[in-house]
Design a protein around this motif. Sequence first.
Motif, PDB file in Angstrom:
ATOM      1  N   THR A  30      47.576 -19.634 -11.561  1.00  0.00           N
ATOM      2  CA  THR A  30      47.493 -18.496 -10.640  1.00  0.00           C
ATOM      3  C   THR A  30      46.592 -17.390 -11.159  1.00  0.00           C
ATOM      4  O   THR A  30      46.556 -16.309 -10.567  1.00  0.00           O
ATOM      5  CB  THR A  30      48.902 -17.918 -10.390  1.00  0.00           C
ATOM      6  OG1 THR A  30      49.443 -17.481 -11.635  1.00  0.00           O
ATOM      7  CG2 THR A  30      49.810 -18.932  -9.738  1.00  0.00           C
ATOM      8  N   ALA A  36      43.779 -15.238  -5.364  1.00  0.00           N
ATOM      9  CA  ALA A  36      44.115 -15.316  -3.949  1.00  0.00           C
ATOM     10  C   ALA A  36      44.771 -16.662  -3.686  1.00  0.00           C
ATOM     11  O   ALA A  36      44.653 -17.604  -4.473  1.00  0.00           O
ATOM     12  CB  ALA A  36      42.856 -15.153  -3.105  1.00  0.00           C
ATOM     13  N   ALA A  37      45.485 -16.759  -2.581  1.00  0.00           N
ATOM     14  CA  ALA A  37      46.208 -17.999  -2.266  1.00  0.00           C
ATOM     15  C   ALA A  37      45.274 -19.199  -2.199  1.00  0.00           C
ATOM     16  O   ALA A  37      45.647 -20.312  -2.568  1.00  0.00           O
ATOM     17  CB  ALA A  37      46.958 -17.838  -0.954  1.00  0.00           C
ATOM     18  N   SER A  38      44.049 -19.011  -1.764  1.00  0.00           N
ATOM     19  CA  SER A  38      43.106 -20.121  -1.662  1.00  0.00           C
ATOM     20  C   SER A  38      42.536 -20.535  -3.017  1.00  0.00           C
ATOM     21  O   SER A  38      42.020 -21.636  -3.159  1.00  0.00           O
ATOM     22  CB  SER A  38      41.958 -19.757  -0.716  1.00  0.00           C
ATOM     23  OG  SER A  38      41.275 -18.618  -1.220  1.00  0.00           O
ATOM     24  N   ASP A  39      42.635 -19.665  -4.018  1.00  0.00           N
ATOM     25  CA  ASP A  39      42.090 -19.946  -5.344  1.00  0.00           C
ATOM     26  C   ASP A  39      43.109 -20.536  -6.316  1.00  0.00           C
ATOM     27  O   ASP A  39      42.749 -20.898  -7.432  1.00  0.00           O
ATOM     28  CB  ASP A  39      41.514 -18.672  -5.961  1.00  0.00           C
ATOM     29  CG  ASP A  39      40.328 -18.143  -5.177  1.00  0.00           C
ATOM     30  OD1 ASP A  39      39.658 -18.958  -4.506  1.00  0.00           O
ATOM     31  OD2 ASP A  39      40.086 -16.925  -5.229  1.00  0.00           O
ATOM     32  N   SER A  41      45.304 -23.117  -8.169  1.00  0.00           N
ATOM     33  CA  SER A  41      45.245 -24.555  -8.441  1.00  0.00           C
ATOM     34  C   SER A  41      46.630 -25.153  -8.182  1.00  0.00           C
ATOM     35  O   SER A  41      47.555 -24.976  -8.970  1.00  0.00           O
ATOM     36  CB  SER A  41      44.827 -24.790  -9.891  1.00  0.00           C
ATOM     37  OG  SER A  41      44.907 -26.148 -10.194  1.00  0.00           O
ATOM     38  N   ILE A  42      46.748 -25.855  -7.077  1.00  0.00           N
ATOM     39  CA  ILE A  42      48.039 -26.402  -6.660  1.00  0.00           C
ATOM     40  C   ILE A  42      48.572 -27.404  -7.682  1.00  0.00           C
ATOM     41  O   ILE A  42      49.756 -27.409  -8.004  1.00  0.00           O
ATOM     42  CB  ILE A  42      47.929 -27.061  -5.264  1.00  0.00           C
ATOM     43  CG1 ILE A  42      47.474 -26.042  -4.222  1.00  0.00           C
ATOM     44  CG2 ILE A  42      49.246 -27.697  -4.858  1.00  0.00           C
ATOM     45  CD1 ILE A  42      48.430 -24.905  -4.012  1.00  0.00           C
TER      46      ILE A  42
END
Length: 84
Positions: A30, A36-39, A41-42
């Motif tokens: 994170t 940001a939520a799009s950045d 790493s899931i």
Amino acid sequence: MRLYKTITVFSTLLAVVAILGGFIVLDVATDRAQAAASDVSIGLALLGVALIACGAGAYAFSTRFRTAGMGNAKDDADEGSHNG
């Protein structure tokens, strides 16, 4: 008994390391909670949460079981009751 105590100590140690490692991996995923939520790493975030969960489970089980020689200090019979 000695083997059991050794396994308990090292499983607790590994659980603590897994929890700390999980928080570090989650922090990296994170970007120190700044991404940001799009950045985010899931994959790394899921790995971090999995490490935290596995470490917590291992710690819970490693501290749950005791043998005859591993009593709890508060269960000692030689201490009197100081309950009021």
